[in-house]
Design a protein around this motif. Structure first.
Motif, PDB file in Angstrom:
ATOM      1  N   LYS A  72       0.831  -1.208   0.000  1.00 29.90           N
ATOM      2  CA  LYS A  72       0.000   0.000   0.000  1.00 29.90           C
ATOM      3  C   LYS A  72       0.870   1.265   0.000  1.00 29.90           C
ATOM      4  O   LYS A  72       0.653   2.185  -0.777  1.00 29.90           O
ATOM      5  N   ARG A  73       1.857   1.278   0.888  1.00 26.35           N
ATOM      6  CA  ARG A  73       2.728   2.450   1.046  1.00 26.35           C
ATOM      7  C   ARG A  73       3.560   2.705  -0.213  1.00 26.35           C
ATOM      8  O   ARG A  73       3.655   3.831  -0.702  1.00 26.35           O
ATOM      9  N   ILE A  74       4.160   1.664  -0.768  1.00 31.84           N
ATOM     10  CA  ILE A  74       5.035   1.821  -1.934  1.00 31.84           C
ATOM     11  C   ILE A  74       4.225   2.171  -3.172  1.00 31.84           C
ATOM     12  O   ILE A  74       4.614   3.042  -3.957  1.00 31.84           O
ATOM     13  N   ALA A  75       3.087   1.520  -3.353  1.00 31.17           N
ATOM     14  CA  ALA A  75       2.229   1.822  -4.507  1.00 31.17           C
ATOM     15  C   ALA A  75       1.797   3.287  -4.468  1.00 31.17           C
ATOM     16  O   ALA A  75       1.844   3.988  -5.494  1.00 31.17           O
ATOM     17  N   LYS A  76       1.395   3.756  -3.309  1.00 33.75           N
ATOM     18  CA  LYS A  76       0.991   5.157  -3.170  1.00 33.75           C
ATOM     19  C   LYS A  76       2.161   6.078  -3.510  1.00 33.75           C
ATOM     20  O   LYS A  76       2.003   7.063  -4.242  1.00 33.75           O
ATOM     21  N   HIS A  77       3.340   5.748  -3.004  1.00 28.13           N
ATOM     22  CA  HIS A  77       4.539   6.547  -3.264  1.00 28.13           C
ATOM     23  C   HIS A  77       4.849   6.609  -4.773  1.00 28.13           C
ATOM     24  O   HIS A  77       5.242   7.663  -5.287  1.00 28.13           O
ATOM     25  N   LEU A  78       4.657   5.481  -5.451  1.00 30.06           N
ATOM     26  CA  LEU A  78       4.939   5.410  -6.895  1.00 30.06           C
ATOM     27  C   LEU A  78       3.759   5.872  -7.745  1.00 30.06           C
ATOM     28  O   LEU A  78       3.836   5.853  -8.976  1.00 30.06           O
ATOM     29  N   LEU A  80       0.883   4.401  -8.138  1.00 27.48           N
ATOM     30  CA  LEU A  80       0.340   3.250  -8.858  1.00 27.48           C
ATOM     31  C   LEU A  80      -0.807   2.654  -8.048  1.00 27.48           C
ATOM     32  O   LEU A  80      -0.819   2.742  -6.822  1.00 27.48           O
ATOM     33  N   LYS A  81      -1.728   2.011  -8.734  1.00 24.92           N
ATOM     34  CA  LYS A  81      -2.716   1.196  -8.032  1.00 24.92           C
ATOM     35  C   LYS A  81      -1.960   0.013  -7.440  1.00 24.92           C
ATOM     36  O   LYS A  81      -0.976  -0.462  -8.027  1.00 24.92           O
ATOM     37  N   GLU A  82      -2.446  -0.472  -6.321  1.00 27.20           N
ATOM     38  CA  GLU A  82      -1.780  -1.614  -5.690  1.00 27.20           C
ATOM     39  C   GLU A  82      -1.689  -2.801  -6.647  1.00 27.20           C
ATOM     40  O   GLU A  82      -0.646  -3.464  -6.730  1.00 27.20           O
ATOM     41  N   SER A  83      -2.757  -3.059  -7.380  1.00 23.87           N
ATOM     42  CA  SER A  83      -2.753  -4.190  -8.322  1.00 23.87           C
ATOM     43  C   SER A  83      -1.724  -3.977  -9.435  1.00 23.87           C
ATOM     44  O   SER A  83      -1.067  -4.938  -9.868  1.00 23.87           O
ATOM     45  N   ASP A  84      -1.563  -2.752  -9.889  1.00 26.90           N
ATOM     46  CA  ASP A  84      -0.557  -2.462 -10.921  1.00 26.90           C
ATOM     47  C   ASP A  84       0.861  -2.617 -10.364  1.00 26.90           C
ATOM     48  O   ASP A  84       1.749  -3.126 -11.049  1.00 26.90           O
ATOM     49  N   PHE A  85       1.062  -2.184  -9.131  1.00 26.37           N
ATOM     50  CA  PHE A  85       2.370  -2.352  -8.485  1.00 26.37           C
ATOM     51  C   PHE A  85       2.711  -3.842  -8.384  1.00 26.37           C
ATOM     52  O   PHE A  85       3.814  -4.265  -8.744  1.00 26.37           O
ATOM     53  N   ILE A  86       1.753  -4.624  -7.903  1.00 25.80           N
ATOM     54  CA  ILE A  86       1.975  -6.068  -7.766  1.00 25.80           C
ATOM     55  C   ILE A  86       2.282  -6.689  -9.123  1.00 25.80           C
ATOM     56  O   ILE A  86       3.252  -7.445  -9.277  1.00 25.80           O
TER      57      ILE A  86
END
Length: 164
Positions: A72-78, A80-86
């Motif tokens: 959640k934290r890294i996706a927000k920082h980048l 990105l949606k969490e699903s896209d980050f994953i």
């Protein structure tokens, strides 16, 4: 670096049986507290002698677990949606944990700096666990870490030399 750290990779490989015996002993209540009391000072000494930015073996060869709060934290920082980050960066390992798809870590720069350092996974923030009970609570992990992290090697050698 001190003499203790010269050729540490070979020394660590050669001493895995001793580390296993030590960690089994250190896991027992009578010894555990004495070991844990020494960790903060040894951890500090190791970090004074080893520059992680010169090494980065942990980031080059292994992946931390990316737990839900990390994602959640890294996706927000980048942004990105969490699903896209994953989808872009992670995969499920054999234990069902999210880990980086590739090594070295996709966030490791050529200069060994982490591009997400401020929001890095909690496993990265805590690594190499030389100032907490994980060192004795998870002996197999500590042994594995000693083969690629000079700080873990240093702390184990100092503990053994102290006669624990």
């Amino acid at each position: 670096m001190s003499d203790l750290l010269n050729n540490w990779e070979k020394k660590s490989k050669d001493r895995q049986k001793e580390y296993k015996r030590f960690l089994e002993k250190a896991g027992k209540p009578a010894v555990r507290n004495r070991v844990l009391e020494q960790l903060p000072e040894l951890h500090e000494e190791a970090f004074q002698r080893v520059d992680c930015l010169q090494c980065a073996n942990c980031c080059k060869h292994y992946s931390p677990r990316f737990k839900t709060p990390d994602i959640k934290r890294i996706a927000k920082h980048l942004k990105l949606k969490e699903s896209d980050f994953i989808e872009r960066y992670l995969r499920l390992d054999e234990d069902g944990d999210y880990v980086a798809k590739s090594t070295p870590c996709p966030f490791l720069g050529a200069d060994n700096y982490c591009s997400i350092y401020e929001v890095r996974p909690s496993d990265c923030e805590r690594f190499p666990y030389t100032d907490e009970d994980v060192l004795v609570r998870r002996p197999a992990l500590t042994q594995k870490n000693s083969t690629f992290c000079p700080i873990v090697y240093f702390v184990l050698e100092k503990l053994i030399a102290a006669g624990e």
